[in-house]
Design a protein around this motif. Structure first.
Motif, PDB file in Angstrom:
ATOM      1  N   CYS A 137       6.675  -8.716   7.982  1.00 43.72           N
ATOM      2  CA  CYS A 137       7.381  -8.382   9.229  1.00 43.72           C
ATOM      3  C   CYS A 137       7.628  -9.610  10.096  1.00 43.72           C
ATOM      4  CB  CYS A 137       6.593  -7.332  10.008  1.00 43.72           C
ATOM      5  SG  CYS A 137       4.958  -7.899  10.556  1.00 43.72           S
ATOM      6  N   CYS A 170      -1.545  -5.594   7.453  1.00 40.52           N
ATOM      7  CA  CYS A 170      -0.912  -5.998   8.704  1.00 40.52           C
ATOM      8  C   CYS A 170      -0.911  -4.789   9.639  1.00 40.52           C
ATOM      9  CB  CYS A 170       0.513  -6.471   8.428  1.00 40.52           C
ATOM     10  SG  CYS A 170       1.488  -6.792   9.915  1.00 40.52           S
ATOM     11  N   CYS A 193       3.131  -3.847  10.323  1.00 37.35           N
ATOM     12  CA  CYS A 193       3.994  -3.224   9.305  1.00 37.35           C
ATOM     13  C   CYS A 193       3.211  -2.483   8.224  1.00 37.35           C
ATOM     14  CB  CYS A 193       4.904  -4.270   8.675  1.00 37.35           C
ATOM     15  SG  CYS A 193       4.069  -5.472   7.625  1.00 37.35           S
ATOM     16  N   CYS A 230       2.417 -12.663   9.205  1.00 35.81           N
ATOM     17  CA  CYS A 230       2.696 -11.752   8.095  1.00 35.81           C
ATOM     18  C   CYS A 230       4.113 -12.041   7.627  1.00 35.81           C
ATOM     19  CB  CYS A 230       2.578 -10.295   8.570  1.00 35.81           C
ATOM     20  SG  CYS A 230       3.302  -9.104   7.410  1.00 35.81           S
TER      21      CYS A 230
HETATM   22 ZN   LIG Z   1       3.486  -7.299   8.885  1.00 35.92          ZN
END
Ligand SMILES: [Zn+2]
Length: 157
Positions: free
Chosen positions: A119, A142, A145, A116
């Motif tokens: 994050c 995600c 996050c 991701c």
């Molecule tokens: Zn993330």
């Protein structure tokens, strides 16, 4: 003709006045020197003030130019966003805005090589399998996050 005593007295007074005149001339010289020093200092400080004012004027002009640039960019971005949002379902826009408000202004992130980019964490195998199974038009997020994950051919799926 005055008396010798009066003459002596007059001479003493003249001597006293001459000394007084000398003292006053010294005072005048000192005052003139101090005035010159003060005038020199005024010139010096005036030059410094002018130099600083020039810097302030320059910084103000640069700030104003930057503000104008930012305003123009903000107007362009706002317009672009309006056009983009018009093509996206309202619920998704609402979700995006909510995540964006919580996540420092970034509501969606690219999923790049199983990571991701919001994050920077790599998705674990379970998450990856969930994303792989999700329909192409499904909204995937995600787990770390909560950002909306944007899938691309480089997502590593
Ligand atoms: Zn993330």
């Amino acid at each position: 003709m005055t008396s010798p005593k009066d003459l002596e007295s007059l001479q003493r007074e003249l001597a006293s006045l001459a000394k007084r005149q000398g003292d006053l001339e010294d005072v005048v010289l000192e005052v003139m020197e101090r005035r010159e020093t003060a005038q020199e200092r005024v010139r010096e400080l005036t030059e410094r003030v002018e130099a600083i004012q020039a810097k302030v004027d320059d910084a103000t002009a640069r700030r104003d130019a930057a503000n104008a640039e930012i305003d123009a960019e903000a107007a362009t971005v706002t317009k672009e966003r309006e056009l983009t949002v018009a093509d996206i379902p309202e619920a998704l826009v609402t979700l995006y805005d909510r995540i964006r408000a919580k996540q420092g202004g970034i509501g969606a992130a690219r999923l790049y090589q199983r990571r991701c980019e919001g994050c920077r964490l790599e998705l674990d195998i379970t998450e990856l399998n969930d994303v792989r199974r999700a329909a192409a038009d499904a909204v995937v997020r995600c787990e770390n996050c909560s950002r909306i994950l944007v899938r691309t051919p480089d997502s590593g799926l």
